[in-house]
Design an enzyme around this catalytic site. Structure first.
Site, PDB file in Angstrom:
ATOM      1  N   ASP A  24       0.826  -1.208   0.000  1.00 50.46           N
ATOM      2  CA  ASP A  24       0.000   0.000   0.000  1.00 50.46           C
ATOM      3  C   ASP A  24       0.865   1.265   0.000  1.00 50.46           C
ATOM      4  O   ASP A  24       1.997   1.235   0.484  1.00 50.46           O
ATOM      5  CB  ASP A  24      -0.909  -0.021   1.244  1.00 50.46           C
ATOM      6  CG  ASP A  24      -2.077   0.939   1.104  1.00 50.46           C
ATOM      7  OD1 ASP A  24      -2.306   1.458  -0.002  1.00 50.46           O
ATOM      8  OD2 ASP A  24      -2.760   1.179   2.118  1.00 50.46           O
ATOM      9  N   HIS A  41       2.457   3.152  -8.934  1.00 50.14           N
ATOM     10  CA  HIS A  41       2.313   1.713  -9.203  1.00 50.14           C
ATOM     11  C   HIS A  41       3.501   1.211 -10.026  1.00 50.14           C
ATOM     12  O   HIS A  41       4.048   0.147  -9.752  1.00 50.14           O
ATOM     13  CB  HIS A  41       1.011   1.433  -9.956  1.00 50.14           C
ATOM     14  CG  HIS A  41      -0.222   1.786  -9.177  1.00 50.14           C
ATOM     15  ND1 HIS A  41      -0.379   1.448  -7.855  1.00 50.14           N
ATOM     16  CD2 HIS A  41      -1.352   2.462  -9.528  1.00 50.14           C
ATOM     17  CE1 HIS A  41      -1.557   1.890  -7.427  1.00 50.14           C
ATOM     18  NE2 HIS A  41      -2.160   2.513  -8.424  1.00 50.14           N
ATOM     19  N   SER A  70     -10.614  -7.531  -4.891  1.00 48.01           N
ATOM     20  CA  SER A  70     -11.907  -7.547  -5.590  1.00 48.01           C
ATOM     21  C   SER A  70     -12.579  -6.176  -5.503  1.00 48.01           C
ATOM     22  O   SER A  70     -13.426  -5.837  -6.325  1.00 48.01           O
ATOM     23  CB  SER A  70     -12.834  -8.641  -5.048  1.00 48.01           C
ATOM     24  OG  SER A  70     -12.377  -9.206  -3.860  1.00 48.01           O
ATOM     25  N   LEU A 135      11.395 -20.534  -4.424  1.00 51.14           N
ATOM     26  CA  LEU A 135      10.486 -19.592  -3.767  1.00 51.14           C
ATOM     27  C   LEU A 135       9.142 -19.679  -4.486  1.00 51.14           C
ATOM     28  O   LEU A 135       9.100 -19.655  -5.721  1.00 51.14           O
ATOM     29  CB  LEU A 135      11.053 -18.164  -3.887  1.00 51.14           C
ATOM     30  CG  LEU A 135      10.145 -17.031  -3.406  1.00 51.14           C
ATOM     31  CD1 LEU A 135       9.944 -17.083  -1.895  1.00 51.14           C
ATOM     32  CD2 LEU A 135      10.741 -15.658  -3.773  1.00 51.14           C
TER      33      LEU A 135
HETATM   34  C1  FPP Z   1      -2.025   0.015  -3.284  1.00 57.66           C
HETATM   35  O1  FPP Z   1      -1.562   1.355  -3.255  1.00 57.66           O
HETATM   36  C2  FPP Z   1      -1.461  -0.696  -4.423  1.00 57.66           C
HETATM   37  C3  FPP Z   1      -2.175  -1.325  -5.412  1.00 57.66           C
HETATM   38  C4  FPP Z   1      -3.646  -1.370  -5.437  1.00 57.66           C
HETATM   39  C5  FPP Z   1      -1.507  -1.949  -6.563  1.00 57.66           C
HETATM   40  C6  FPP Z   1      -0.249  -2.703  -6.282  1.00 57.66           C
HETATM   41  C7  FPP Z   1       0.453  -2.918  -7.569  1.00 57.66           C
HETATM   42  C8  FPP Z   1       1.795  -2.885  -7.747  1.00 57.66           C
HETATM   43  C9  FPP Z   1       2.775  -2.713  -6.657  1.00 57.66           C
HETATM   44  C10 FPP Z   1       2.368  -2.978  -9.121  1.00 57.66           C
HETATM   45  C11 FPP Z   1       2.436  -4.264  -9.816  1.00 57.66           C
HETATM   46  C12 FPP Z   1       2.545  -5.497  -9.002  1.00 57.66           C
HETATM   47  C13 FPP Z   1       2.702  -6.729  -9.511  1.00 57.66           C
HETATM   48  C14 FPP Z   1       2.758  -7.885  -8.604  1.00 57.66           C
HETATM   49  C15 FPP Z   1       2.814  -6.998 -10.943  1.00 57.66           C
HETATM   50  P1  FPP Z   1      -2.628   2.530  -3.332  1.00 57.66           P
HETATM   51  O2  FPP Z   1      -2.847   2.845  -4.772  1.00 57.66           O
HETATM   52  O3  FPP Z   1      -3.857   2.154  -2.586  1.00 57.66           O
HETATM   53  O4  FPP Z   1      -1.862   3.705  -2.631  1.00 57.66           O
HETATM   54  P2  FPP Z   1      -2.518   4.864  -1.759  1.00 57.66           P
HETATM   55  O5  FPP Z   1      -3.142   4.201  -0.555  1.00 57.66           O
HETATM   56  O6  FPP Z   1      -1.340   5.711  -1.384  1.00 57.66           O
HETATM   57  O7  FPP Z   1      -3.516   5.574  -2.614  1.00 57.66           O
END
Ligand code: FPP
Length: 254
Positions: A24, A41, A70, A135
């Site tokens: 997060d 991201h 989801s 892993l």
């Molecule tokens: C939450 O941060 C993160 C996500 C919903 C996406 C996680 C995706 C990645 C790290 C990239 C790709 C990963 C893989 C495994 C291919 P947020 O957007 O909720 O952040 P915020 O709380 O600061 O808004």
């Protein structure tokens, strides 16, 4: 079958065998730099690489990452589509690297909602890495813990319809063998970056006795040193699984 922490006392070690992470803080990392959320991201992919490498080096056997819940479909359409493109890119680019490192990749969640190209890449990446055992990397995508329990319940009843008439025979092992991560032990260590302290519908069945580590560090900044801090914290936890501290000490001195 993996040991259940409520039916047995799992063997634990100083290094967690299974680490589950909610990645997060990508959006806030980007906002702090006046960048679009999607840049966070994209940067987060580097932290995914670093976590895979560090876990591999330190002897972790299972690493499970929550990439898309989801509930994340509720986000703006352009962010959802960027995330989907990132998953496609990562799958296209990283499979070779995973192969070299002996990483087995699996994706869990309701994959039927993804576009066919993504489903195909997931299938290919899973089968290409299926023989690896160093892993076990699992990406939870369109995953929700409640979805998982419900789909396990449905599959259990499809496999053994007689259970509907003999409900007293429904027990933990009957259900857990149908959970989407039935092959893995329950997580020893859960990490959530980004400052929030909640589980957000991630692996809710399996986290029953998991040690929960929360850090303010945003996911794109979560490098190997940050991960090692979480491991150090874990090493000092007393995992009692319902027993008293005195019982543990007595068992250790025997
Ligand atoms: C939450 O941060 C993160 C996500 C919903 C996406 C996680 C995706 C990645 C790290 C990239 C790709 C990963 C893989 C495994 C291919 P947020 O957007 O909720 O952040 P915020 O709380 O600061 O808004």
């Amino acid at each position: 079958m993996a040991i259940s922490s409520t039916l047995d006392i799992p063997v634990t070690s100083t290094v967690p065998q299974h680490v589950a992470i909610i990645m997060d803080g990508n959006g806030r990392w980007a906002a702090k730099r006046l960048l679009p959320r999607t840049a966070g991201h994209a940067r987060g992919v580097q932290s995914v690489r670093s976590a895979v490498e560090t876990c591999g080096k330190l002897g972790v056997r299972y690493l499970t990452l929550f990439a898309f819940s989801s509930e994340n479909w509720r986000r703006p359409a352009d962010e959802v589509s960027l995330l989907m493109r990132l998953f496609v890119q990562v799958l296209e680019k990283e499979v070779l690297r995973l192969q070299e490192k002996g990483v087995r990749l699996r994706v869990v969640g309701d994959l039927s909602a993804f576009e066919p190209r993504l489903q195909e890449l997931i299938e290919q990446a899973q089968s290409k890495t299926a023989h690896n055992d160093q892993l076990h990397l699992t990406i939870a995508a369109n995953y929700g813990g409640r979805w998982d329990i419900l789909q396990a319940m449905r599959r259990m009843l499809q496999a053994s319809p007689e259970l509907a008439q003999n409900t007293e025979q429904i027990n933990e092992p009957a259900l857990t063998e149908h959970l989407s991560m039935a092959w893995a032990p329950e997580p020893d260590l859960f990490i959530r970056t980004g400052g929030e302290q909640r589980i957000s519908n991630f692996l809710i069945w399996q986290l029953a006795y998991t040690e929960l580590f929360f850090t303010d560090c945003y996911w794109p900044d979560f490098n190997s040193d940050e991960l090692k801090k979480a491991f150090e914290w874990y090493r000092n936890r007393e995992r009692r699984f319902g027993r008293t501290s005195a019982q543990l000490q007595a068992a250790a001195s025997n």
